[in-house]
Design a protein around this motif. Structure first.
Motif, PDB file in Angstrom:
ATOM      1  N   TYR A 289      22.863 -18.823  35.584  1.00  0.00           N
ATOM      2  CA  TYR A 289      23.078 -20.080  36.349  1.00  0.00           C
ATOM      3  C   TYR A 289      23.748 -21.191  35.817  1.00  0.00           C
ATOM      4  CZ  TYR A 289      21.869 -24.074  39.140  1.00  0.00           C
ATOM      5  OH  TYR A 289      21.790 -25.129  39.927  1.00  0.00           O
TER       6      TYR A 289
ATOM      7  N   ALA B 245      27.387 -26.384  39.533  1.00  0.00           N
ATOM      8  CA  ALA B 245      28.776 -26.677  39.979  1.00  0.00           C
ATOM      9  C   ALA B 245      29.022 -28.020  40.490  1.00  0.00           C
ATOM     10  CB  ALA B 245      29.172 -25.435  41.118  1.00  0.00           C
TER      11      ALA B 245
ATOM     12  N   GLN C  14      25.857 -22.260  40.860  1.00  0.00           N
ATOM     13  CA  GLN C  14      26.747 -21.113  40.840  1.00  0.00           C
ATOM     14  C   GLN C  14      25.794 -19.982  40.029  1.00  0.00           C
ATOM     15  OE1 GLN C  14      30.710 -21.420  38.992  1.00  0.00           O
ATOM     16  NE2 GLN C  14      31.408 -21.805  41.077  1.00  0.00           N
ATOM     17  N   ASP C  15      25.943 -18.770  40.599  1.00  0.00           N
ATOM     18  CA  ASP C  15      25.298 -17.755  40.099  1.00  0.00           C
ATOM     19  C   ASP C  15      25.512 -16.198  40.555  1.00  0.00           C
ATOM     20  OD1 ASP C  15      23.234 -16.457  38.406  1.00  0.00           O
ATOM     21  OD2 ASP C  15      21.745 -18.030  38.605  1.00  0.00           O
TER      22      ASP C  15
ATOM     23  N   GLY D 257      29.540 -15.726  40.396  1.00  0.00           N
ATOM     24  CA  GLY D 257      30.348 -16.906  40.646  1.00  0.00           C
ATOM     25  C   GLY D 257      29.942 -17.577  42.010  1.00  0.00           C
ATOM     26  N   VAL D 258      28.966 -16.923  42.752  1.00  0.00           N
ATOM     27  CA  VAL D 258      28.840 -17.491  43.985  1.00  0.00           C
ATOM     28  C   VAL D 258      28.342 -19.076  44.101  1.00  0.00           C
ATOM     29  CG1 VAL D 258      27.709 -17.457  46.348  1.00  0.00           C
ATOM     30  CG2 VAL D 258      28.620 -15.277  44.986  1.00  0.00           C
ATOM     31  N   GLN D 259      28.895 -19.915  44.880  1.00  0.00           N
ATOM     32  CA  GLN D 259      28.422 -21.320  45.118  1.00  0.00           C
ATOM     33  C   GLN D 259      27.284 -21.364  46.154  1.00  0.00           C
ATOM     34  OE1 GLN D 259      31.291 -24.319  44.351  1.00  0.00           O
ATOM     35  NE2 GLN D 259      29.989 -25.934  45.784  1.00  0.00           N
TER      36      GLN D 259
ATOM     37  N   TYR E 139      34.133 -25.110  49.302  1.00  0.00           N
ATOM     38  CA  TYR E 139      34.189 -23.925  48.524  1.00  0.00           C
ATOM     39  C   TYR E 139      34.104 -22.714  49.121  1.00  0.00           C
ATOM     40  CZ  TYR E 139      29.181 -23.920  49.697  1.00  0.00           C
ATOM     41  OH  TYR E 139      28.068 -23.843  50.456  1.00  0.00           O
TER      42      TYR E 139
ATOM     43  N   GLY F 168      37.347 -20.698  42.057  1.00  0.00           N
ATOM     44  CA  GLY F 168      36.418 -19.824  42.508  1.00  0.00           C
ATOM     45  C   GLY F 168      36.982 -18.514  41.399  1.00  0.00           C
TER      46      GLY F 168
END
Ligand SMILES: *[C@@H]1O[C@H](CO)[C@@H](O)[C@H](O)[C@H]1NC(C)=O
Ligand SMILES: *[C@@H]1O[C@H](CO)[C@@H](O)[C@H](O)[C@H]1NC(C)=O
Ligand SMILES: *[C@@H]1O[C@H](CO)[C@@H](O)[C@H](O)[C@H]1NC(C)=O
Ligand SMILES: *[C@@H]1O[C@H](CO)[C@@H](O)[C@H](O)[C@H]1NC(C)=O
Ligand SMILES: *[C@@H]1O[C@H](CO)[C@@H](O)[C@H](O)[C@H]1NC(C)=O
Ligand SMILES: *[C@@H]1O[C@H](CO)[C@@H](O)[C@H](O)[C@H]1NC(C)=O
Ligand SMILES: *[C@@H]1O[C@H](CO)[C@@H](O)[C@H](O)[C@H]1NC(C)=O
Length: 560
Positions: A129, A132, A154-155, A166-168, A205, A482
């Motif tokens: 984690y 962001a 982001q995790d 890398g997903v926000q 994003y 991203g």
């Protein structure tokens, strides 16, 4: 009773999931939604060869547990973090952020009817984690009065059989649910409606549809929603494809109606151009001839602009329409919108035929509109009268259109529809949902481009839009920071990093200023595929106010 059955089957489900991930196929699972019995059974598993194997589409089941909120909502299981923390999220086409309730949110530490349920996220327990944007960068509110604020984190997020790094997403360190338990949410709308605070400047994003496209998991920002009828165990959301077994008749493509004020395509708005009722083979037109264009926003036009919103449970219509057309058909509905459940199975109660975009009719049986309600504390059915009859809610409600002039058309109607949400092309493809649970899934991957659906469905009953969109489609995320990686348990499916994670066409922004420089895309995915129709994007900056109306958890509502 409910919890015992649920606990027993949850472990069955867990072992089934393990089995499916071990064989490296995209699973579709069904989970019981009625009467508290959770039953896992495999519906279908795609084979590992050919066009349908492991890329091009991604599906996961969606299910309703009515007792969770008045009228229900549709949920999907996802994971977040390393090791993965299981979360249940509401599937919401009426908003645009993925968020989880933080374990430390006061509502999550409390108990009671408005507490958090079915997964909270503890960032400190995830080794992957990172923050962001610090709190309160994520700040959202919904049509039902619910709100959530916190940082953007982001995790790694798990959807279907994919793990995506890398997903926000929002971390709701403060969450207020007004209509029932607080549960995380996956917003699937245009990123232009993300709830990113102006802090210090508005930013967008890549959200879930964009992440899946950017990494090459799917070819374009497109997904199909099949909620299934009330009587069914579960439906599915299929990213990147169409399942031709889930609808009957022709799939008809309609242009999305542009926003009343901005003129841009940034929410899933369609028009209801006619309404009829049908009983015992007798059909009566209630109104016809509504405009399938911006005139629909005019209150003197007979058309209703509607937001196809899985995050709302009811269909909200103006009071005048309700009184003129619906009240006479359903006189047994009381002033609170309730009635005895026996009307749901009464064959003299009419079905509705709803015409969308002047081109496609959807039949909604009364049994889909009259839904049982449960006490959220005890999970027991609510009682309607002293005779002990079960209470049902009638899921078309009278409310005045606010804000941008449209109203939400939620699950009560969407259950009877198969809807392809095509963000790239600004279109909605609609058909009558199949009411058969036994059809063998038949998934077709949709290629990118303006004629993606038409070419993929050339062998099927299909009706294209009369005119292609001529107006602008909301901008995609402008952030070039991203960096995603997608994998299954056994292999990497696609990787996109740096600016390659953000399609060229998405980078035009207001000023054209893109930071982040070089990037690369590898793997079977191709970053940026399918963004061509977004090149006309003219709406920059986040925070276009979204409005949600009517009953429903997470109803409508985009960024604030
Ligand atoms: C999916 O969500 C349901 C509802 O909370 C839960 O019972 C079940 O265990 C979840 N399944 C998985 C695999 O996490
Ligand atoms: C969230 O936004 C609302 C509306 O702009 C504002 O009133 C509220 O103070 C914000 N919440 C936080 C925690 O910043
Ligand atoms: C959320 O609920 C809490 C407790 O009821 C209340 O103190 C707080 O003001 C609410 N916040 C918002 C933004 O409504
Ligand atoms: C929808 O059904 C109504 C009532 O049968 C009919 O008048 C109308 O023409 C139909 N619309 C379409 C597009 O088939
Ligand atoms: C739900 O059940 C609880 C406990 O029996 C009761 O106190 C509450 O009034 C009920 N709520 C409704 C809306 O009936
Ligand atoms: C299912 O749909 C078919 C036509 O599509 C209809 O004839 C049948 O009555 C429906 N069955 C139920 C249970 O709604
Ligand atoms: C519409 O706005 C009015 C006045 O602000 C408000 O009372 C009403 O609750 C709103 N309706 C919906 C459905 O949000």
């Amino acid at each position: 009773m409910r919890s015992t059955a649920a606990a027993a089957s949850a472990s069955t489900l867990a072992s089934l999931l393990l089995l499916l991930s071990a064989v490296h196929a995209l699973p579709e699972l069904a989970i019981a939604k009625q009467g508290g019995r959770l039953v896992a059974r495999p519906l279908a598993r795609r084979d590992d060869t050919g066009i349908l194997a492991n890329r091009g589409t991604l599906s996961t089941n969606v299910y309703d547990i009515l007792a969770y909120s008045g009228g229900g909502a549709y949920y999907a299981n996802v994971t977040v973090g390393t090791p993965p923390q299981p979360q249940v999220v509401i599937l919401d086409t009426g908003s645009s952020d993925l968020y989880f309730d933080a374990a430390t949110a006061p509502a999550c530490e409390a108990t009671g009817p408005y507490s958090c349920r079915d997964g909270t996220f503890a960032p400190k327990d995830s080794s992957t984690y990172s923050v962001a944007h610090p709190s309160p960068a994520f700040n959202t509110s919904f049509g039902d009065g619910s709100s959530a604020t916190g940082p953007f984190g982001q995790d790694v997020v798990g959807v279907g059989d994919l793990l995506i790094s890398g997903v926000q997403f929002g971390v709701a360190e403060a969450v207020n649910s007004t209509t029932g338990y607080a549960i995380g949410l996956m917003g699937l709308g245009y990123s232009a409606n993300e709830a990113s605070a102006y802090n210090p400047t508005p930013f967008l994003y890549p959200n879930m549809p964009e992440v899946l496209r950017d990494t090459g998991v799917i070819n374009s920002r497109l997904y199909s929603v099949f909620l299934a009828s009330l009587a069914e165990i579960s439906g599915t959301i299929l990213f990147g494809g169409v399942d031709t077994s889930r609808y009957t008749g022709a799939l008809t493509t309609l242009d999305i109606l542009p926003d009343a004020y901005s003129g841009a395509i940034d929410q899933f708005i369609s028009t209801v151009t006619a309404l009829s009722s049908t009983t015992a083979g007798q059909t009566t037109n209630l109104f016809t001839g509504g405009s399938n264009n911006a005139n629909a926003y005019d209150s003197t036009d007979t058309a209703l602009p509607v937001l196809l919103d899985t995050g709302s449970s009811a269909w909200s219509v103006p009071t005048s329409y309700y009184n003129a057309y619906l009240a006479p058909l359903y006189p047994f509905v009381d002033t609170s919108g309730l009635c005895p459940c026996s009307y749901a199975s009464d064959s003299s109660v009419p079905s509705l035929i709803i015409e969308f975009g002047g081109r496609v009719n959807i039949t909604v049986p009364a049994s889909e509109l009259i839904v049982p309600i449960y006490n959220s504390t005890t999970d027991e059915p609510e009682i309607y009268d002293t005779a002990g009859h079960a209470a049902c809610a009638f899921m078309i409600v009278a409310a005045e259109p606010n804000g941008s002039g449209f109203q939400t058309l939620g699950d009560a109607v969407l259950r009877s529809m198969y809807v392809v949400f095509d963000l790239d092309n600004g279109q909605l493809s609609v058909a009558q949902a199949s009411n058969s649970s036994t059809d063998t899934p038949s998934v077709i991957e949709i290629p990118a481009g303006a004629s993606g659906i038409a070419s993929a469905l050339s062998q099927h009953s299909y009706s294209a839009a009369q005119a292609s969109q001529t107006y602008s489609i909301a901008a995609e995320a402008q952030s070039a920071t991203g960096s995603f990686e997608v994998s299954t348990a056994q292999s990497t499916i696609g990787v996109a990093t740096g600016s390659a994670a953000v399609p060229e066409d998405a980078q035009i922004g207001a000023t054209g200023a893109v930071s982040g420089g070089s990037g690369s895309a590898t793997g079977t995915g191709s970053a940026g595929a399918g963004a061509t129709s977004s090149s006309a994007a003219s709406v920059a900056g986040g925070g276009i106010e979204g409005f949600g109306f009517g009953a429903g958890v997470g109803g409508g509502g985009g960024g604030v």
